[in-house]
Scaffold this motif. Structure first.
Motif, PDB file in Angstrom:
ATOM      1  N   THR A   1      -0.703  -8.456  -6.801  1.00 62.22           N
ATOM      2  CA  THR A   1       0.043  -8.721  -8.033  1.00 62.22           C
ATOM      3  C   THR A   1       0.043  -7.499  -8.945  1.00 62.22           C
ATOM      4  O   THR A   1       1.061  -7.161  -9.554  1.00 62.22           O
ATOM      5  CB  THR A   1      -0.549  -9.927  -8.782  1.00 62.22           C
ATOM      6  N   ALA A   2      -1.107  -6.824  -9.033  1.00 62.26           N
ATOM      7  CA  ALA A   2      -1.189  -5.632  -9.877  1.00 62.26           C
ATOM      8  C   ALA A   2      -0.285  -4.521  -9.354  1.00 62.26           C
ATOM      9  O   ALA A   2       0.160  -3.663 -10.129  1.00 62.26           O
ATOM     10  CB  ALA A   2      -2.635  -5.132  -9.958  1.00 62.26           C
ATOM     11  N   SER A   3       0.012  -4.540  -8.076  1.00 62.22           N
ATOM     12  CA  SER A   3       0.834  -3.495  -7.473  1.00 62.22           C
ATOM     13  C   SER A   3       2.263  -3.507  -7.976  1.00 62.22           C
ATOM     14  O   SER A   3       2.974  -2.508  -7.843  1.00 62.22           O
ATOM     15  CB  SER A   3       0.835  -3.624  -5.946  1.00 62.22           C
ATOM     16  N   ILE A   4       2.719  -4.618  -8.531  1.00 63.66           N
ATOM     17  CA  ILE A   4       4.061  -4.608  -9.100  1.00 63.66           C
ATOM     18  C   ILE A   4       4.014  -4.417 -10.617  1.00 63.66           C
ATOM     19  O   ILE A   4       5.052  -4.238 -11.251  1.00 63.66           O
ATOM     20  CB  ILE A   4       4.858  -5.878  -8.748  1.00 63.66           C
ATOM     21  N   LEU A   5       2.806  -4.440 -11.190  1.00 62.90           N
ATOM     22  CA  LEU A   5       2.684  -4.139 -12.613  1.00 62.90           C
ATOM     23  C   LEU A   5       2.514  -2.651 -12.854  1.00 62.90           C
ATOM     24  O   LEU A   5       2.952  -2.122 -13.876  1.00 62.90           O
ATOM     25  CB  LEU A   5       1.483  -4.883 -13.213  1.00 62.90           C
ATOM     26  N   TRP A   6       1.864  -1.960 -11.910  1.00 63.26           N
ATOM     27  CA  TRP A   6       1.509  -0.557 -12.109  1.00 63.26           C
ATOM     28  C   TRP A   6       2.076   0.298 -10.994  1.00 63.26           C
ATOM     29  O   TRP A   6       2.101  -0.105  -9.834  1.00 63.26           O
ATOM     30  CB  TRP A   6      -0.014  -0.402 -12.134  1.00 63.26           C
ATOM     31  N   ASP A   7       2.482   1.516 -11.329  1.00 63.62           N
ATOM     32  CA  ASP A   7       2.934   2.462 -10.308  1.00 63.62           C
ATOM     33  C   ASP A   7       1.763   2.958  -9.467  1.00 63.62           C
ATOM     34  O   ASP A   7       1.881   3.135  -8.257  1.00 63.62           O
ATOM     35  CB  ASP A   7       3.633   3.654 -10.960  1.00 63.62           C
ATOM     36  N   HIS A   8       0.636   3.221 -10.144  1.00 59.92           N
ATOM     37  CA  HIS A   8      -0.549   3.708  -9.439  1.00 59.92           C
ATOM     38  C   HIS A   8      -1.776   2.954  -9.937  1.00 59.92           C
ATOM     39  O   HIS A   8      -1.916   2.695 -11.135  1.00 59.92           O
ATOM     40  CB  HIS A   8      -0.752   5.206  -9.662  1.00 59.92           C
ATOM     41  N   ILE A   9      -2.648   2.612  -9.004  1.00 56.44           N
ATOM     42  CA  ILE A   9      -3.899   1.922  -9.321  1.00 56.44           C
ATOM     43  C   ILE A   9      -5.049   2.790  -8.828  1.00 56.44           C
ATOM     44  O   ILE A   9      -5.127   3.121  -7.632  1.00 56.44           O
ATOM     45  CB  ILE A   9      -3.959   0.538  -8.655  1.00 56.44           C
ATOM     46  N   TYR A  10      -5.928   3.173  -9.737  1.00 58.71           N
ATOM     47  CA  TYR A  10      -7.076   4.009  -9.401  1.00 58.71           C
ATOM     48  C   TYR A  10      -8.350   3.172  -9.401  1.00 58.71           C
ATOM     49  O   TYR A  10      -8.446   2.155 -10.094  1.00 58.71           O
ATOM     50  CB  TYR A  10      -7.218   5.156 -10.406  1.00 58.71           C
ATOM     51  N   ARG A  11      -9.301   3.605  -8.619  1.00 61.65           N
ATOM     52  CA  ARG A  11     -10.627   2.975  -8.622  1.00 61.65           C
ATOM     53  C   ARG A  11     -11.676   4.064  -8.476  1.00 61.65           C
ATOM     54  O   ARG A  11     -11.391   5.161  -7.978  1.00 61.65           O
ATOM     55  CB  ARG A  11     -10.748   1.940  -7.499  1.00 61.65           C
TER      56      ARG A  11
ATOM     57  N   PHE B   1       9.539  -3.659  -1.933  1.00 55.76           N
ATOM     58  CA  PHE B   1       9.890  -4.388  -3.148  1.00 55.76           C
ATOM     59  C   PHE B   1       9.590  -3.557  -4.389  1.00 55.76           C
ATOM     60  O   PHE B   1      10.368  -3.542  -5.351  1.00 55.76           O
ATOM     61  CB  PHE B   1       9.139  -5.713  -3.214  1.00 55.76           C
ATOM     62  N   ARG B   2       8.476  -2.859  -4.388  1.00 53.54           N
ATOM     63  CA  ARG B   2       8.145  -1.987  -5.510  1.00 53.54           C
ATOM     64  C   ARG B   2       9.239  -0.938  -5.720  1.00 53.54           C
ATOM     65  O   ARG B   2       9.639  -0.658  -6.855  1.00 53.54           O
ATOM     66  CB  ARG B   2       6.807  -1.274  -5.246  1.00 53.54           C
ATOM     67  N   ASN B   3       9.721  -0.383  -4.637  1.00 54.02           N
ATOM     68  CA  ASN B   3      10.729   0.668  -4.746  1.00 54.02           C
ATOM     69  C   ASN B   3      12.057   0.131  -5.280  1.00 54.02           C
ATOM     70  O   ASN B   3      12.696   0.762  -6.126  1.00 54.02           O
ATOM     71  CB  ASN B   3      10.942   1.324  -3.380  1.00 54.02           C
ATOM     72  N   THR B   4      12.470  -1.022  -4.798  1.00 50.97           N
ATOM     73  CA  THR B   4      13.763  -1.559  -5.233  1.00 50.97           C
ATOM     74  C   THR B   4      13.725  -2.122  -6.648  1.00 50.97           C
ATOM     75  O   THR B   4      14.756  -2.170  -7.319  1.00 50.97           O
ATOM     76  CB  THR B   4      14.234  -2.675  -4.273  1.00 50.97           C
TER      77      THR B   4
END
Length: 368
Positions: free
Chosen positions: A22-32, A206-209
């Motif tokens: 879910t966070a993957s469609i809120l943010w372009d990049h996720i760091y840890r 989906f993120r790209n489109t």
């Protein structure tokens, strides 16, 4: 456009794989935060997402450990802060330990821990409360230096991080000398339910489109938060809300239309940001026209009190504007007594059970 990258905390592994999707469609990049030579215990799906996209990035904490320890040491020594009470009850001598990788720890802190552990390995046995406090400072330090938002799926970590941001000047009660209420502004139905069924490749596609629609929608959300935070005159709050409702209505419609690419049946999830709102401004919500309140309902926007702040200096207020935004993302709504723990403030709040939950968590952190 503001930064659309976030740092996940307080753990290395993503505690909930559904949160990551879910966070993957809120943010372009996720760091840890991942120490060098450590291999996270990721699922096969997460490994595939890592290898086929640039969504997730690992940050080596070595270069940040020294600054984090300096701030942490000051925090531990300052008995005048309101959070000293939290340390009084901390399990500093408890037998409950957690594993902390040695590369996350500055050499000075490592020497202290080794003196207690008596052995050297990749992981140090650290009292759980000490580890939790330190990880908050480490995450904050990395986020500030890289203009990253902070995101978590743990409400306890979210409450603690906001408590630190306000220099400990947060209470669950309200007093006559209070200047600001600490509120949670929450956006409902943010994520298409079907997102959790996508393969890594489908998620990337989906993120790209949906990139443009997502960016505009989430930018409008952040703009509303900023406007509420910086408003000091209750006379203009109605105009502010009205202006942002128009933007959010349009961008939300386009975002949801794009989500139909994956045949959405319904949306879920709660995205929450802390917002310090001047008391006169918050009280003015009770006089908003019914049409604006209804519009906020339709948009899934809720605003509720989770605490109050006191002795807020101009320096702290100024510093808040440069802090990364701190998000809590809940996959499921909380079902609690709507009145439990809520302050009696007549404001627009369509997520009172969620606000009450956060209020209770904040109380537990401060007093327990």
């Amino acid at each position: 456009m503001t930064s659309n990258s976030t740092l996940y905390y307080p753990t290395i592994e993503f505690a909930n794989p559904h949160w990551l999707w879910t966070a993957s469609i809120l943010w372009d990049h996720i760091y840890r935060i991942v120490p060098e030579n450590y291999s996270p215990a990721d699922s096969n799906n997460i490994k595939e997402l890592l290898s086929s996209s640039d969504i997730i990035h690992d940050i080596n904490p070595t270069n940040y450990a020294s600054n984090a320890f300096t701030e942490f040491k000051q925090f531990m020594k300052d008995n005048k802060k309101a959070w000293a009470a939290a340390l009084e009850s901390a399990n500093l001598h408890d037998e409950q330990y957690v594993k902390m990788h040695k590369d996350k720890v500055d050499v000075r802190l490592k020497q202290i821990l080794l003196a207690q552990n008596g052995s050297v390995s990749d992981f140090l046995d650290v009292p759980s409360d000490i580890a939790n406090f330190y990880m908050m400072f480490l995450a904050e330090n990395i986020a500030k230096q890289n203009n990253l938002h902070l995101s978590t799926d743990k409400s306890e970590a979210w409450c603690a991080r906001n408590f630190f941001d306000f220099d400990g000047n947060i209470d669950s009660r309200n007093y006559e000398e209070d200047e600001t209420y600490l509120c949670a502004i929450t956006f409902n139905h943010m994520v298409p339910n079907e997102i959790i069924n996508l393969t890594p490749n489908e998620l990337v596609n989906f993120r790209n489109t949906s990139r443009n629609e997502r960016h505009i929608f989430f930018e409008d959300i952040t703009n509303l938060k900023t406007s509420l935070e910086t408003c000091n005159d209750p006379i203009i709050i109605s105009d502010i809300i009205n202006d942002h409702i128009l933007d959010l209505t349009d961008s939300r419609k386009l975002y949801k239309q794009r989500c139909n690419d994956i045949f959405v049946s319904h949306f879920f999830g709660l995205k929450t940001m802390v917002v310090p709102i001047a008391i006169p401004v918050l009280n003015a919500f009770s006089t908003l026209p019914d049409s604006l309140k209804s519009a906020l309902d339709i948009l899934g926007v809720g605003i509720g009190v989770i605490g109050s702040t006191f002795n807020i200096s101009k320096e702290i207020k100024a510093a808040r504007s440069s802090y990364p935004v701190n998000y809590l993302f809940e996959l499921n709504q909380r079902c609690m007594n709507p009145h439990m723990g809520c302050l009696e403030v007549d404001c627009h709040n369509i997520f009172s059970s969620h606000q009450a939950f956060l209020h209770e968590d904040l109380n537990h952190f401060i007093y327990d």
